[in-house]
Structures are given as C-alpha cells and as structure tokens.
Design an enzyme around this catalytic site. Structure first.
Site, PDB file in Angstrom:
ATOM      1  NE  ARG A 198      -3.875   1.292   2.676  1.00 54.77           N
ATOM      2  CZ  ARG A 198      -4.540   2.814   2.880  1.00 54.77           C
ATOM      3  NH1 ARG A 198      -4.214   3.032   4.283  1.00 54.77           N
ATOM      4  NH2 ARG A 198      -5.447   3.319   3.184  1.00 54.77           N
ATOM      5  CG  HIS A 233      -1.363   5.196  -0.975  1.00 53.14           C
ATOM      6  ND1 HIS A 233      -2.442   5.752   0.244  1.00 53.14           N
ATOM      7  CD2 HIS A 233      -2.101   3.719  -1.390  1.00 53.14           C
ATOM      8  CE1 HIS A 233      -3.665   4.696  -0.022  1.00 53.14           C
ATOM      9  NE2 HIS A 233      -3.370   3.585  -1.092  1.00 53.14           N
ATOM     10  CG  ASN A 291      -1.133   8.869   1.975  1.00 50.51           C
ATOM     11  OD1 ASN A 291      -1.486   8.263   1.230  1.00 50.51           O
ATOM     12  ND2 ASN A 291      -1.087   9.816   1.216  1.00 50.51           N
ATOM     13  CG  HIS A 328      -6.833  -5.285  -2.997  1.00 48.27           C
ATOM     14  ND1 HIS A 328      -8.158  -4.673  -3.609  1.00 48.27           N
ATOM     15  CD2 HIS A 328      -6.337  -4.239  -2.545  1.00 48.27           C
ATOM     16  CE1 HIS A 328      -8.238  -3.582  -3.804  1.00 48.27           C
ATOM     17  NE2 HIS A 328      -6.972  -2.973  -2.796  1.00 48.27           N
TER      18      HIS A 328
END
Length: 328
Positions: free
Chosen positions: A68, A72, A97, A193
C-alpha cells in the site's frame, strides 16, 4: 530477466526495460545500480532484505502495508518517497494516507544502509526493495527491482488524488493510464488485495444502502453479505476490518486466490467485485484465477509501478533521513 521488452512511462518519456535495464532520455534505472557503490562488496539489497525479514518474523502484515505504501507513493507524484516526508501539510496528512503504515521499517532499513554507505541509497529505492522482499516472504515470487531512483523534496496533501475503492473499472483504467500503466498492470496491481484488510467504512454502503438504493449490493454473495454484516454492524462505533481475500487459508499469502474469490462474488471492495464483472477485465480475471503464473505477472506489474515518474541522475536528492528534506 528475459529480453522481452516491457514499457513503462516515467518523467514523460517511454522507458523500455530490456535485459534488466531501463533505457530512456534520462539516466536509467537498472538492476544492481548500487553494485560497487557501497564499500566495494557491500550489497545494499541484502541489508534491506535482512531488516524486512526481521520485521516480517514478528508481523507478517507488513507485506500489505508496504504494498500500500509503494502504491500510495508512486501514484501521487511518482516513486520519489515523498509520502515519507513529515510535515503539517505533507502527503501523510491526506485522508487516504492516514492509515498507511510501515514507516518504521523504512526508517530501520535506511539507518542500516546509512551506517555502511551514507548518502548513497535513496529512500525511494528502499521502498521498492523492501516491498519486493516482503512479497517474497509472503509466498509471492521474488521479482527483480530496478534501482537508481532519487528522492523528491516536495510533499503536499493537496497532491494526493488516489483511486477510490468505489471507482468504476473504466475510471480506474483511466486513472492508471494517466500514470503510464496498462489495463493489465491495473488488474495485477489490484491483485495486491490478495493480502491485507479493508476497514468497514470503505464498503459499508455495499452492505446496507448501495448507491442509495436502500438495499445491499446484489452482486455480493449472500454468505459474504451475512458475514460482513456481522463484522460491520450498521450503527457500529468501531471501524472493524475484513480480509480482502475471503479465503481464510490464503488471506496472508501473495497468490491468485483473490481472483478466485471475486469470481465467486466474494469481493469486499466495489472495485474488486466489478473487476470480475466488467467486460474489459473479466476475461483477464478468469485467466489469472485459473492460471499458474500470477507471481511472475504480478512482479512485472510491480516493476512497472516502480518506474512511474521516477527521479534519476541529478534530479531530487538522496535524503539523509526519509522523513525530512536535506537542508544542506
């Protein structure tokens, strides 16, 4: 690495990864960029890998955290570690975030390499190396990492514009395309995921009032709907979590189980379920779910993600601390 060219967009130029090196108009990223740059025989990838292994041994959830984090970071102003910068209005403070974690591991890896070769290894490269190592420790394939990135000096919350979990497949394709990433890249990157969790607040509408219909999302499996309603009561005051891969035997393993689950209408996030239904992606999802090469293809998508808008050569800087811009 095979001599099959793979294309990624970075700095407005098309870079081609060929025989392990990225060629383009700017100094290239390449495999083994740091060889010979740290006291001769020191391998910085081994040092970073050792830190990741130590963290992973006590917390295997560091893998989805780092996946992640890399996404990001790269998806905002490129893979420049701008997400790591502290500040009252930095990217860290943007709502998407606030739940990003893993900063401590990156700090530890940075400290370890700085102790041996100060001012040489970028925080941006450490993110890529650490994520690759965590994926490998979680059962995914060990893909190559191109290095040579430099760190950005600007981190602003207003720059954070990440694809929302409720975004349609077509809009997601468009968002990824703007970063030079293909539909194939998008489908495999969403395969991240296969590990990790989502907070109820990200999918609560699917359970009770999907698109203001007053009804749940009818594309969700009834058994999953029942389970998620137990985890996420309508008027709950605590924002619980649910595994993104609903196969309990595989929810901590980087594999293709996520795709098998969404084919069974057991996708937790809206984008996950729609991925298995949209005409532009469903055949790909089926092929991945039934295939045996997920690790290889996922690794390639991660390589492509890691090439988005990179800083190289004399651009940016090599930050002494991943949390602050160099003052001198």
């Amino acid at each position: 690495m095979s001599k099959v060219a793979t294309v990624a967009l970075a700095l407005g130029f098309v870079f081609v990864a060929f025989s392990g090196q990225c060629y383009g108009a700017s100094p290239p990223l390449k495999v083994g960029f740091y060889q010979g740059k740290c006291n001769g025989t020191v391998d910085v990838e081994v040092i970073v890998g050792g830190v990741v292994k130590t963290w992973f041994s006590s917390d295997s959830t560091i893998t989805p955290a780092l996946l992640r984090m890399q996404f990001h970071d790269c998806f905002v102003t490129g893979c420049d570690a701008s997400l790591l910068l502290d500040g009252s209005n930095s990217e860290k403070t943007a709502v998407p975030n606030l739940s990003v974690r893993g900063y401590g591991l990156i700090d530890a890896a940075k400290a370890a390499v700085e102790a041996i070769c100060p001012g040489v290894v970028s925080c941006a490269d450490i993110i890529s190396m650490a994520t690759r190592d965590a994926v490998s420790l979680s059962g995914g394939g060990r893909y190559i990492v191109h290095t040579g990135r430099r760190d950005g000096t600007v981190s602003l919350a207003k720059n954070v514009n990440l694809p929302a979990p409720s975004l349609s497949v077509s809009n997601s394709i468009n968002a990824f395309s703007k970063k030079g990433l293909s539909v194939v890249d998008m489908v495999y990157l969403l395969g991240g995921h296969t590990v990790g969790v989502a907070h109820c607040s990200f999918f609560q509408d699917r359970l009770y009032n999907f698109q203001n219909s007053g009804q749940p999302d009818n594309t969700m499996s009834p058994s999953l709907l029942f389970f998620l309603r137990m985890r996420c009561p309508q008027n709950a005051t605590i924002d619980n979590t649910a595994n993104l891969d609903q196969n309990p035997l595989s929810s901590s393993i980087v594999d293709n189980s996520y795709y098998q689950q969404i084919m069974l209408h057991r996708g937790v996030l809206q984008i996950d379920q729609e991925l298995a239904q949209d005409p532009s992606t469903r055949d790909m999802v089926t092929a991945i779910a039934k295939g045996v090469d997920f690790s290889t293809k996922f690794g390639q998508a991660m390589i492509n993600l890691g090439a988005v808008q990179v800083l190289t050569g004399t651009q940016g800087q090599i930050r002494k601390s991943c949390r602050a811009v160099n003052t001198k």
